[in-house]
Design an enzyme around this catalytic site. Structure first.
Site: not given
Ligand code: EPZ
Length: 428
Positions: A22-23, A117, A122, A124-125, A305, A397
């Site tokens: 998936k990732n 999730c 979370r 994104i800097d 994960d 997902r």
């Protein structure tokens, strides 16, 4: 809403085939936007995150055609749009990769903040820091992240935290940026290496993926390629843990055993027998596991994960286990659900102390996120009796054909929707 109904208590036995990662898929599909010609991507997992990314690519103007269930041809030639709306972006974390890919293609991107999730904050800097170092101006207006540059150019970036997403996004934006980009303190996950291999197969010049320093020399043109995505490390790990947790004997096929080392090490420490083959692993277990200590870390550490799945397995350990979450602020929300099934787990901040019980009891539970959902499936397979797992859209997902794959291993698991249940009740 669909749910899984599991009659547990049976050891899993047989062979399961692992799908594409998936990732890796959710990074490689947006990366096709950097190409000037059509590409064929093979070994795509049949999961809803992939469907959503393909929908976003179509919306941006790419032509998509399925060759078979796991192979897709993507022609990005006419992908002229540069906006990814809220309705698409909020469905998953990986929508942020459109920022890097569109910036690399058009020097501009406007993408709604990503979903995914819920593990606490979370940010994104680090993605933004990377885009700015490459020469982009990044603003957040009207709920959209916008990145723009007259032109991008190579630069040196040191990531303050090891971030998979930031490493991928910077690689995407830098692949065609003239000059040399160096990412230091880069993430080393197998999907980072897979993305670099994919980009290189189109003519990119990326070295060092899989180490902490990635060097990208910008190229002008990327050509067409046929590329097969690596097997999913976490799907494999989930079936490995499920095999051990049910006292089973399962061969997990189509894996890269090197990617599974930390999971193999922990299963072995708890008393499971794990045999490695070239492209498979076999997991056998015939007793309660021993308790152990685990700290999740970026690759090659034990993957965050896999944390909910291994915690579920350790819930029936002979002894106490301690799990420390080293990546996310809040990844123990599933513990309340496991407690409903009789687990004895105390969470203190980023640490869970698991006092092993003899067995789990069936109960109605919910999938609070993707991997937590997989953990509930494992718990249902372990518990003697009928467990139902709701909110399974999270599981869709990231796990392809989950009920079918577990059923092949002898599990009694069915996917039902409330409508069909209602019909059965009415007919009866
Ligand atoms: C990726 O998320 C995965 N998602 C996650 O998998 C996985 O849990 C995570 O990496 C860690 O391995 C995808 O690949 C689509 P990060 P990502 O950026 O990229 C902090 C699953 O179950 N951080 O590596 O979002 C962050 O808060 C999913 O398949 C910043 O501070 O994770 C976290 O503590 C869920 N600033 C740490 O870094 C940033 O700009 C690692 O996050 C970015 C991240």
């Amino acid at each position: 809403m669909d749910k899984f109904v599991i009659k547990g208590g049976k050891p899993l036995k047989g062979t399961v085939r692992i799908g594409g990662a998936k990732n890796a898929a959710v990074a490689i599909l947006p990366a096709v936007l950097l190409c000037d010609e059509p590409c064929v991507i093979e070994n795509l997992p049949e999961i809803s995150d992939v469907t959503l990314i393909l929908r976003a690519l179509e919306y941006l103007g790419a032509d998509i055609s399925y060759i078979n269930k796991s192979t897709v041809s993507i022609d990005p030639t006419h992908a002229n749009a540069f906006v990814v709306s809220k309705s698409i972006a909020e469905g998953m974390r990986a929508s942020s990769y459109f920022l890097g890919a569109l910036l690399g293609r058009h020097n501009k991107a406007r993408v709604a903040p990503p979903g995914g999730c819920d593990f606490g904050v979370r940010p994104i800097d680090q993605h933004i820091k990377g885009f700015e170092a490459l020469g982009a101006k990044v603003t957040i207006e009207n709920g959209m992240v916008e990145a723009k540059a007259p032109s991008l150019s190579g630069c040196s970036i040191y990531l303050d935290v090891v971030s998979v997403g930031a490493t991928i996004n910077i690689m995407l934006a830098a692949t065609k940026a003239p000059g040399l980009t160096v990412i230091e303190n880069a993430a080393k996950e197998p999907h980072i290496v897979d993305l670099a291999n994919f980009l290189n197969s189109m003519g990119a010049d990326i070295m060092g993926a899989g180490t902490g320093v990635i060097k990208i020399r910008g190229v002008n043109h990327l050509h067409s390629t046929n590329y097969s995505i690596i097997p999913d490390q976490i799907e494999a790990g989930t079936y490995m843990v499920a095999a051990a947790a049910t006292g089973g004997d399962v061969i997990i096929n189509n894996v890269i055993p090197k990617h599974l080392e930390s999971i193999i090490a922990k299963l072995t420490e708890t008393g499971a027998q794990v045999t490695e083959y070239d492209e498979a692993v076999r997991v056998k277990m015939d007793r309660r596991p021993k308790g152990c200590k685990i700290k999740t870390m970026p690759h090659p550490g034990f993957p965050t994960d896999m944390q909910p799945q291994i915690a579920t397995y350790l819930a029936i350990a002979d002894g106490t286990s301690v799990i420390t979450e080293g990546v996310w602020d809040s990844r123990f929300r599933y513990v309340d659900q496991l407690t409903l099934m009789g687990a004895d787990i105390v969470v203190d901040g980023k640490t869970a102390i698991i006092s092993g019980v003899e067995g789990l009891k069936p109960a109605p539970v919910k999938a609070v996120d993707l991997r937590a959902g997989a953990a509930m499936i494992i718990a249902g397979l372990m518990a003697d009796g009928t467990t139902t797992v709701e909110d399974i859209e999270h599981i869709d997902r990231g796990y392809e054909n989950l009920a079918e794959k577990f059923a092949e291993l002898g599990a009694d698991i069915k996917r039902i929707d409330d409508h069909s249940e209602f019909r059965i009740i009415k007919e009866a």
